[in-house]
Scaffold this motif. Structure first.
Motif, PDB file in Angstrom:
ATOM      1  N   PHE A 170      37.327 -29.806-111.782  1.00 23.21           N
ATOM      2  CA  PHE A 170      37.199 -30.276-113.161  1.00 23.21           C
ATOM      3  C   PHE A 170      38.081 -31.497-113.386  1.00 23.21           C
ATOM      4  O   PHE A 170      37.685 -32.475-114.035  1.00 23.21           O
ATOM      5  CB  PHE A 170      37.567 -29.152-114.130  1.00 23.21           C
ATOM      6  N   VAL A 171      39.335 -31.396-112.860  1.00 21.82           N
ATOM      7  CA  VAL A 171      40.255 -32.516-113.008  1.00 21.82           C
ATOM      8  C   VAL A 171      39.681 -33.761-112.310  1.00 21.82           C
ATOM      9  O   VAL A 171      39.696 -34.869-112.853  1.00 21.82           O
ATOM     10  CB  VAL A 171      41.627 -32.139-112.428  1.00 21.82           C
ATOM     11  N   GLU A 172      39.191 -33.565-111.072  1.00 18.49           N
ATOM     12  CA  GLU A 172      38.675 -34.697-110.298  1.00 18.49           C
ATOM     13  C   GLU A 172      37.462 -35.340-110.981  1.00 18.49           C
ATOM     14  O   GLU A 172      37.353 -36.581-111.039  1.00 18.49           O
ATOM     15  CB  GLU A 172      38.293 -34.229-108.894  1.00 18.49           C
ATOM     16  N   ILE A 173      36.561 -34.511-111.514  1.00 17.72           N
ATOM     17  CA  ILE A 173      35.373 -35.051-112.164  1.00 17.72           C
ATOM     18  C   ILE A 173      35.751 -35.819-113.423  1.00 17.72           C
ATOM     19  O   ILE A 173      35.215 -36.906-113.702  1.00 17.72           O
ATOM     20  CB  ILE A 173      34.384 -33.914-112.485  1.00 17.72           C
ATOM     21  N   CYS A 174      36.684 -35.276-114.200  1.00 16.66           N
ATOM     22  CA  CYS A 174      37.098 -35.967-115.425  1.00 16.66           C
ATOM     23  C   CYS A 174      37.765 -37.300-115.114  1.00 16.66           C
ATOM     24  O   CYS A 174      37.516 -38.312-115.791  1.00 16.66           O
ATOM     25  CB  CYS A 174      38.048 -35.077-116.216  1.00 16.66           C
ATOM     26  N   MET A 175      38.609 -37.306-114.086  1.00 17.09           N
ATOM     27  CA  MET A 175      39.256 -38.559-113.724  1.00 17.09           C
ATOM     28  C   MET A 175      38.237 -39.571-113.189  1.00 17.09           C
ATOM     29  O   MET A 175      38.387 -40.782-113.389  1.00 17.09           O
ATOM     30  CB  MET A 175      40.342 -38.305-112.678  1.00 17.09           C
ATOM     31  N   LYS A 176      37.206 -39.078-112.484  1.00 27.55           N
ATOM     32  CA  LYS A 176      36.167 -39.982-111.987  1.00 27.55           C
ATOM     33  C   LYS A 176      35.431 -40.623-113.146  1.00 27.55           C
ATOM     34  O   LYS A 176      34.957 -41.763-113.039  1.00 27.55           O
ATOM     35  CB  LYS A 176      35.211 -39.212-111.083  1.00 27.55           C
ATOM     36  N   GLN A 177      35.326 -39.882-114.282  1.00 27.59           N
ATOM     37  CA  GLN A 177      34.699 -40.439-115.483  1.00 27.59           C
ATOM     38  C   GLN A 177      35.712 -41.153-116.377  1.00 27.59           C
ATOM     39  O   GLN A 177      35.383 -41.499-117.513  1.00 27.59           O
ATOM     40  CB  GLN A 177      34.019 -39.310-116.280  1.00 27.59           C
ATOM     41  N   HIS A 178      36.978 -41.326-115.833  1.00 30.67           N
ATOM     42  CA  HIS A 178      38.031 -42.058-116.540  1.00 30.67           C
ATOM     43  C   HIS A 178      38.393 -41.389-117.870  1.00 30.67           C
ATOM     44  O   HIS A 178      38.681 -42.051-118.862  1.00 30.67           O
ATOM     45  CB  HIS A 178      37.616 -43.516-116.800  1.00 30.67           C
ATOM     46  N   ASN A 179      38.352 -40.068-117.877  1.00 30.33           N
ATOM     47  CA  ASN A 179      38.738 -39.325-119.083  1.00 30.33           C
ATOM     48  C   ASN A 179      39.986 -38.516-118.753  1.00 30.33           C
ATOM     49  O   ASN A 179      39.933 -37.363-118.329  1.00 30.33           O
ATOM     50  CB  ASN A 179      37.600 -38.410-119.530  1.00 30.33           C
ATOM     51  N   LYS A 180      41.167 -39.172-118.919  1.00 27.32           N
ATOM     52  CA  LYS A 180      42.434 -38.532-118.566  1.00 27.32           C
ATOM     53  C   LYS A 180      42.787 -37.410-119.542  1.00 27.32           C
ATOM     54  O   LYS A 180      43.398 -36.399-119.168  1.00 27.32           O
ATOM     55  CB  LYS A 180      43.524 -39.605-118.581  1.00 27.32           C
ATOM     56  N   TYR A 181      42.304 -37.576-120.763  1.00 28.94           N
ATOM     57  CA  TYR A 181      42.615 -36.565-121.784  1.00 28.94           C
ATOM     58  C   TYR A 181      41.986 -35.225-121.426  1.00 28.94           C
ATOM     59  O   TYR A 181      42.649 -34.172-121.483  1.00 28.94           O
ATOM     60  CB  TYR A 181      42.115 -37.044-123.152  1.00 28.94           C
ATOM     61  N   GLU A 182      40.710 -35.243-121.048  1.00 26.59           N
ATOM     62  CA  GLU A 182      40.049 -33.996-120.682  1.00 26.59           C
ATOM     63  C   GLU A 182      40.620 -33.440-119.383  1.00 26.59           C
ATOM     64  O   GLU A 182      40.692 -32.233-119.189  1.00 26.59           O
ATOM     65  CB  GLU A 182      38.539 -34.221-120.535  1.00 26.59           C
TER      66      GLU A 182
END
Length: 832
Positions: A759-771
């Motif tokens: 989940f962390v990796e996918i969110c960071m790949k989408q440039h969403n550090k907050y999520e």
């Protein structure tokens, strides 16, 4: 020397002509030459005689005999003539006998009477019959010119590449011309004919009247024509007894001679030497031979017998029932040496050598005289050149001894010309022998070349002599010995009284691995002679499969050809044989042949995969190869079928084949694909969009992207997609949609089987550090550090280290100075 020049006859002040005997003919002719059709080939070629009964009132049942002799009268062939009446005989440049029949058919025979081929001169000639014919030679080959009963001319300039040309009609021609001949001008064959006092020149486009420059008045008819050997000069005999000589272009007159004989001659031919300024014509009557040229006098000989003239490059051959003679202009070198009272350097050198053999001091006097004039080199060259033009070996040796004697007193005389002349004379003397019968002169030999002479020896089946000449001249094997051995082998296979095994063994023992010899060519000749088994035995010695296989296919030994092609390892060769077999055999036999050759079967399957799919299916069916048959139907379902029903049916056939092959995994997978196709069609009908041909994962992902989460989960249950894979698919799809709220609900629906680091990796790949921070705290301890590094969380501010901590010693906190990685580990421990 006086005796030597006894047969020299002067023609004017600048030329001498001599006639000497070549052979004493022992051919035992039963008829006079006048009663036969006669043809003699140039360059010392053979003589053909055909008794001509069609001109006499005799029984039609009498068959003439065609006889072929060498120039020395040795018989080469004899055969009964069983075809139609012959009008004319002639030899081609390849020494093939051309027999022109009255119906326009030309029969071609070899030197030994073997029939080669035949061709027709056209329907017009057949309808109007042949009145007269000429065999002529051009730079393109040997040609045939025909005069028909309609007084029209038809000719072909090359019988090897037959192209008939019908010449234009001569205006007002009601009867046969008094004489005619063929001319070659500007690479085109023309016909020159005489009608009374008029001359006409026919080319491919028009008929034009011509006038001879400087012709004596009072001519009412032309009785004979003669073209020179090189087709550069022309001579005409008129009814007034004059002989006009000029260029073949009919634009320049050379000379005119009055022979005071008005009777038409039997023959008239040119007698000239290459590079000679003298021009002479030889005219023959019943018992008289006359040599005329640009001089007020002529040379006359009495003919004891009926004779026949054969024009040559440098003279004229004259043969009768008893003798064969050669008439020619005496070469310049011989004339300077042997002329009475000659003081030429060559004559003095020859005398010096003779005196030297007598041990006389005169030898020194002659030699000093030549050296004082500085002409010793010229004297040697004259003797060498004169030796080449002499027919008798004794005179050749005398001149060469003189040349060798003179060379001893020269410091830098190149020996090449002397050595080459010795070699040439040895070859010439060998072929001039009575049993060989090729009376070549030195000029003819040089014009003919050694390769053509070897070919003529091969045509006469004189293989040992040809090989000896090649070895003596040290010719390359490919051009010499190997080529002759190949011809010998081709002749050997024609001897049908010897068994195939003996012939094949004899050829292999003789040829071995001689370079330049192709056993496949010999085998092809054997097959052409109807000896198929011998051809197969000879092919066993052929090392090149590329030469073996085509001939085996031609002989309809396709299975053997396939074996040879497979042994060669050449796939292109194998494919060639396979395609030939496919066209030759029926389908069942073809498949059975392939089953016995696994390599060929494999290659043919590869071919069928790209070219003939139905044939590939038949192959699998015949072999009961259900595994490959199932794979074939699967490929066919995607490649050929567009309707869903057809594809499902093809897949069902594939599943049945897999069950027969006892491959349950493949069968189950195929059935699952059928279910997926039906489901995808239903989804397209209900939801729209594109679902067909998507994979199972892509179908689930597409449903999630379309908001059909329940359908996606149901699909996953139906196809037993593992939870981990489903969570990955849903996680990826929701992140792609950036539906973070739905993603958070999904993460809390139950414990994640894949953990929370994805989940962390996918969110960071989408440039969403907050999520990403939301899920970093839920990551397990073993992946905590990686999660923190990904989101880049900042802990509380690090305090200033104490001196003991800075030194790396335990401080009050109990920890050494921390690196960033150590700091992350400490924070993870504190938060836990």
């Amino acid at each position: 020397m006086d005796c030597y020049t006894a047969n020299w006859n002067p023609l004017g002040d600048s030329a001498f002509y001599r006639k000497y005997e070549l052979y004493s003919m022992d051919w035992d002719l039963q008829e006079e030459l006048r009663d036969c059709l006669v043809a003699a080939a140039s360059y010392g070629g053979p003589i053909a005689l055909l008794r001509n009964p069609w001109k006499k009132e005799k029984a039609a049942s009498i068959r003439p005999v065609l006889e072929i002799y060498s120039a020395s009268g040795m018989p080469l062939a004899s055969m009964l003539w069983k075809s139609g009446p012959v009008v004319s005989l002639g030899w081609s440049a390849e020494e093939e006998l051309l027999c022109v029949q009255e119906d326009g058919v030309v029969l071609v025979y070899g030197l030994h009477g073997d029939f080669r081929r035949h061709f027709s001169m056209g329907n017009e000639v057949l309808q109007n019959r042949v009145l007269d014919a000429r065999i002529f030679h051009t730079e393109f080959g040997s040609g045939v010119a025909i005069l028909t009963g309609a007084h029209r001319f038809t000719l072909s300039a090359n019988v090897g590449d037959l192209k008939l040309r019908r010449m234009p009609e001569v205006p007002g021609l009601q009867s046969a011309p008094s004489c005619w001949t063929t001319l070659c001008q500007d690479r085109v064959a023309h016909v020159l004919l005489a009608v009374g006092p008029d001359l006409y020149l026919l080319d491919h486009a028009a008929c034009s009247a011509v006038t001879l420059p400087g012709l004596a008045p009072g001519v009412s008819s032309f009785l004979q024509m003669a073209v020179s050997f090189t087709y550069r000069h022309l001579a005409l005999f008129t009814d007034t007894g004059y002989i006009w000589m000029g260029t073949a272009s009919l634009k320049e007159k050379l000379c005119e001679f009055n022979c005071n004989i008005r009777a038409p001659p039997k023959q008239m031919v040119w007698c000239s030497r290459p590079r000679s300024k003298e021009r002479a014509v030889v005219v023959a009557w019943e018992r008289r031979l006359m040599v005329v040229g640009d001089a007020p006098e002529s040379i006359q000989f009495v003919l004891d017998e009926d004779s026949y003239l054969v024009p040559e490059l440098d003279g004229v051959r004259i043969f009768s029932r008893s003798t064969h003679e050669f008439l020619h202009e005496v070469p310049v070198a011989s004339e300077e040496i042997f002329k009475i009272a000659s003081m030429a350097p060559g004559a003095l050198l020859l005398e010096a050598q003779k005196e030297y053999e007598k041990e006389s001091q005169k030898a020194d006097e002659y030699l000093r005289e030549i050296q004082e004039l500085g002409q010793l080199t010229q004297a040697v060259q004259q003797c060498i050149e004169a030796a080449g033009h002499e027919h008798w070996p004794d005179m050749q040796k005398s001149l060469l001894r003189a040349a060798s004697f003179g060379k001893c007193f020269l410091d830098r005389f190149p020996p090449d010309s002397f050595v080459r002349m010795c070699q040439d004379l040895r070859v010439l003397n060998a072929v001039r022998d009575y049993h060989i019968g090729i009376p070549l002169t030195y000029s003819q030999y040089k014009q003919l070349t050694i390769q053509v002479l070897l070919d003529r020896l091969v045509l006469r089946r004189l293989y040992p002599l040809a090989i000896q000449i090649c070895e003596y001249l040290r010719l390359p094997e490919v051009q010499g010995v190997s080529r002759i051995l190949a011809h010998w082998a081709c002749y050997k296979v024609q001897q049908k009284d010897v068994s195939d095994e003996d012939v094949a063994r004899a050829i292999n023992q003789k040829l071995g691995d001689t370079p330049g010899v192709s056993y496949s060519d010999i085998a092809a000749r054997a097959y052409g002679c109807g000896r198929t088994e011998l051809a197969i035995k000879l092919l066993e010695y052929e090392p090149r499969s590329g030469e073996q296989v085509p001939l085996l296919l031609k002989m309809k030994r396709s299975k053997l050809a396939l074996s040879k092609a497979i042994e060669s390892g050449d796939t292109d060769l194998v494919f060639t044989v396979l395609l030939h077999l496919k066209n030759e055999l029926n389908r069942g036999d073809f498949f059975m042949t392939l089953r016995n050759q696994p390599m060929a079967l494999s290659l043919y399957r590869q071919f069928c995969k790209h070219q003939e799919l139905e044939t590939l299916k038949d192959l699998y069916n015949q072999d009961d190869n259900h595994q490959e048959l199932g794979s074939f139907h699967i490929r066919a379902s995607y490649a050929a079928e567009e309707r869903i029903e057809g594809r499902v049916a093809a897949l069902q056939t594939a599943a049945d084949a897999f069950y027969k092959a006892k491959n349950e995994f493949a069968a189950k997978a195929t059935e699952d694909q059928m279910r997926l196709l039906r489901l995808q069609r239903r989804l397209e009908d209900e939801l729209g969009g594109q679902f067909l041909d998507l994979s199972l994962h892509d179908t689930v992902t597409t449903l999630i992207l379309g908001g059909q989460n329940k359908r996606a989960e149901q699909l996953a249950r139906d196809f037993r997609i593992p939870d981990k894979r489903l969570w990955w698919l849903k996680l990826t799809a929701l992140a792609h949609l950036e539906d973070w709220e739905e993603l958070e609900k999904f993460s809390k629906s139950k414990k994640s089987p894949i953990g929370y680091l994805p989940f962390v990796e996918i969110c960071m790949k989408q440039h969403n550090k907050y999520e990403a921070k939301k899920y970093a705290s839920r990551v397990g301890p073993e992946q905590k550090v990686k999660a923190l590094l990904l989101v880049g969380l900042e802990g509380r501010q690090r305090r200033k280290p104490k001196p003991r901590e800075k030194a790396g010693l335990p401080g009050t906190s109990g920890f050494p100075s921390l690196t960033p990685l150590g700091l992350c580990l400490k924070r993870a421990k504190d938060s836990a």
